[in-house]
Motif scaffolding. Structure first.
Motif, short mmCIF file in Angstrom:
data_model
loop_
_atom_site.label_atom_id
_atom_site.label_comp_id
_atom_site.label_asym_id
_atom_site.label_seq_id
_atom_site.Cartn_x
_atom_site.Cartn_y
_atom_site.Cartn_z
N ILE A 296 8.48 23.56 -17.70
CA ILE A 296 7.01 23.31 -18.52
C ILE A 296 6.75 21.98 -18.93
O ILE A 296 5.80 21.09 -18.88
CB ILE A 296 6.80 24.31 -19.56
CG1 ILE A 296 6.52 25.80 -18.91
CG2 ILE A 296 5.55 24.32 -20.48
CD1 ILE A 296 6.47 26.83 -19.93
N PHE A 297 7.78 21.58 -19.92
CA PHE A 297 7.82 20.34 -20.51
C PHE A 297 8.00 18.93 -19.36
O PHE A 297 7.59 17.83 -19.70
CB PHE A 297 8.72 20.20 -21.59
CG PHE A 297 8.51 20.88 -22.78
CD1 PHE A 297 7.58 20.37 -23.62
CD2 PHE A 297 9.10 21.93 -23.01
CE1 PHE A 297 7.01 21.18 -24.79
CE2 PHE A 297 8.51 22.80 -24.32
CZ PHE A 297 7.79 22.43 -25.07
N GLY A 298 8.69 19.33 -18.34
CA GLY A 298 8.92 18.18 -17.37
C GLY A 298 7.71 17.97 -16.68
O GLY A 298 7.40 16.96 -16.15
N VAL A 299 6.81 19.18 -16.33
CA VAL A 299 5.52 18.89 -15.56
C VAL A 299 4.78 18.18 -16.67
O VAL A 299 3.93 17.26 -16.03
CB VAL A 299 4.88 20.34 -15.48
CG1 VAL A 299 3.35 20.16 -15.02
CG2 VAL A 299 5.67 20.99 -14.40
N PHE A 300 4.68 18.27 -17.77
CA PHE A 300 3.80 17.41 -18.76
C PHE A 300 4.30 16.31 -18.64
O PHE A 300 3.42 15.15 -18.64
CB PHE A 300 4.08 18.06 -20.16
CG PHE A 300 3.21 19.28 -20.57
CD1 PHE A 300 1.65 19.31 -20.41
CD2 PHE A 300 3.64 20.53 -21.07
CE1 PHE A 300 0.87 20.25 -20.74
CE2 PHE A 300 2.77 21.51 -21.62
CZ PHE A 300 1.36 21.33 -21.42
N PHE A 313 9.21 15.63 -9.89
CA PHE A 313 10.10 14.81 -10.56
C PHE A 313 10.17 14.70 -12.14
O PHE A 313 10.96 14.17 -12.70
CB PHE A 313 10.05 13.30 -9.96
CG PHE A 313 10.23 13.11 -8.69
CD1 PHE A 313 11.46 12.84 -8.20
CD2 PHE A 313 9.42 13.50 -7.60
CE1 PHE A 313 11.91 12.79 -6.93
CE2 PHE A 313 9.68 13.37 -6.17
CZ PHE A 313 11.08 12.93 -5.92
N GLY A 314 9.15 15.21 -12.59
CA GLY A 314 9.21 15.30 -14.12
C GLY A 314 10.13 16.48 -14.81
O GLY A 314 11.17 16.19 -15.36
N PRO A 315 10.36 17.57 -14.15
CA PRO A 315 11.38 18.62 -14.34
C PRO A 315 12.86 17.97 -14.04
O PRO A 315 13.68 18.25 -14.62
CB PRO A 315 11.17 19.97 -13.47
CG PRO A 315 9.62 19.73 -13.56
CD PRO A 315 9.08 18.57 -13.30
N LEU A 316 12.74 17.29 -12.89
CA LEU A 316 14.15 16.61 -12.66
C LEU A 316 14.65 15.62 -13.70
O LEU A 316 15.76 15.63 -13.78
CB LEU A 316 13.96 15.85 -11.28
CG LEU A 316 15.03 15.06 -10.66
CD1 LEU A 316 16.39 15.60 -10.56
CD2 LEU A 316 14.65 14.13 -9.33
#
Length: 361
Positions: A296-300, A313-316
């Motif tokens: 969730i926070f990675g997508v943000f 790549f945000g969650p990564l």
């Protein structure tokens, strides 16, 4: 002890690397979507490339060309068709503003009848008429950027497939870890990218199909269009598909179809939303068991940094941050040796390919 001249060389080289790296990154920002897309598809195709080039002894250029055609056929063509359908629908609105003004007037009349609030105030109408041309310009600019990034993706992907083993070996060597830790870092990156690149589209397609069936059953106009929008809305954390089916249910209720509106709201909350939980629970356990909060926070974070590819790549990036913090804690605070830093791998790697590569080298 380094001499003053050697220190000057070291620091100058470091400043030169950082300066050139920042400049190159800034200049490549418009093509970031294509570059990250190439990395994602490469991770999905790397095992096939190893099988064709190492096991079947195909020429690497021939194997890369075949896999490039597979990427176009199974990844890029469906995405392009879906995006074109949505863009064509929106572009029709920009070319014919009456097609959107008439439904807006209808909804405004229903709201004024039910609540007494007049949405068609002069300020609101001016804002709407000013927004429509800007939306058309944004669509044209987005189509151009999308086409350029597709070309960049195919160009970079081809050369990544050709030199993938050397590229991965080089990346492992420049990581600030020993060989064992670097292997685990690369494996973690592969698992997270592969997991997100498979699970997220699967979630989008499954929720889109389930939503499309519900839209047909409850008489929603243009159900295919709204089903496709539901697919895209799955990338938004927290709100997700409710951003589509909830306003539709509200509109149907205002239009006098309270039974269908309530039924669609219940269907969306009990069926469409639960498909996300079911598919994620099944697939995430089989691939990278990423915590939901990381996703969730990675997508943000990713959407603001990388655009659409930020959903992968945000969650990564967030998972690798946690990975490095955990590594620092275990090694320097807990004092554990390298062999105790990581649990045994649960996803098979193509490490024999690296041994083959080094043997040939």
């Amino acid at each position: 002890m380094l001499s003053m001249r050697e220190k000057y060389w070291h620091y100058s080289l470091f400043v030169l690397i950082v300066g050139l790296g920042v400049t190159i990154f800034v200049e490549l920002t418009p093509f970031l979507g294509g570059l990250l897309g190439a990395v994602t598809i490469y991770v999905l195709l790397r095992r096939q490339m190893w099988f064709l080039s190492e096991r079947r002894r195909w020429r690497r250029s021939l194997a890369a060309s075949l896999l490039l055609g597979e990427a176009v056929l199974f990844f890029l063509v469906p995405i392009s068709l879906i995006i074109w359908m949505v863009v064509d629908r929106i572009q029709g609105v920009t070319l014919d503003p009456d097609s959107i003004i008439a439904p807006v007037k209808h909804v405004a009349g229903l709201i004024r009848e039910k609540t007494g609030y007049d949405m068609l105030q002069e300020s609101n109408v001016r804002s709407l008429m000013a927004f429509i041309p800007r939306m058309g310009q944004w669509i044209v600019s987005g189509l151009f950027d999308f086409g350029v990034n597709i070309v960049v993706l195919l160009f970079v992907l081809y050369f990544m497939l050709i030199g993938g083993l050397r590229m991965e070996a080089y990346c492992r060597e420049i990581l600030p870890f020993n060989r064992r830790t670097a292997r685990n870092v690369m494996r973690e990156i592969h698992m997270i990218v592969r997991s997100n690149a498979i699970v997220i589209p699967l979630l989008a397609v499954s929720q889109g199909i389930v939503a499309y069936v519900g839209y047909l059953a409850f008489g929603v106009p243009a159900p295919l269009f709204w089903g496709v929008l539901t697919c895209f809305s799955t990338i938004l954390p927290i709100v997700g598909t409710a951003l589509v089916w909830l306003p539709l249910a509200f509109y149907m209720g205002l239009d006098g179809n309270w039974g269908q509106g309530i039924g669609l709201a219940m269907y969306g909350g009990l069926v469409i939303t639960q498909v996300d939980n079911l598919v994620r629970m099944i697939m995430q356990k089989k691939m990278a068991d990423t915590h939901p909060l990381v996703t969730i926070f990675g997508v943000f974070i990713g959407l603001s940094l990388f655009g659409f590819m930020g959903v992968i790549f945000g969650p990564l990036m967030l998972a690798m941050f946690i990975f490095c913090v955990n590594l620092f804690k275990r090694r320097y605070l807990d004092g554990k040796p390298d062999r105790q830093l990581f649990v045994p791998e649960t996803v098979p790697d193509i490490e024999p390919s690296f041994r083959t590569f080094y043997h040939k080298k």
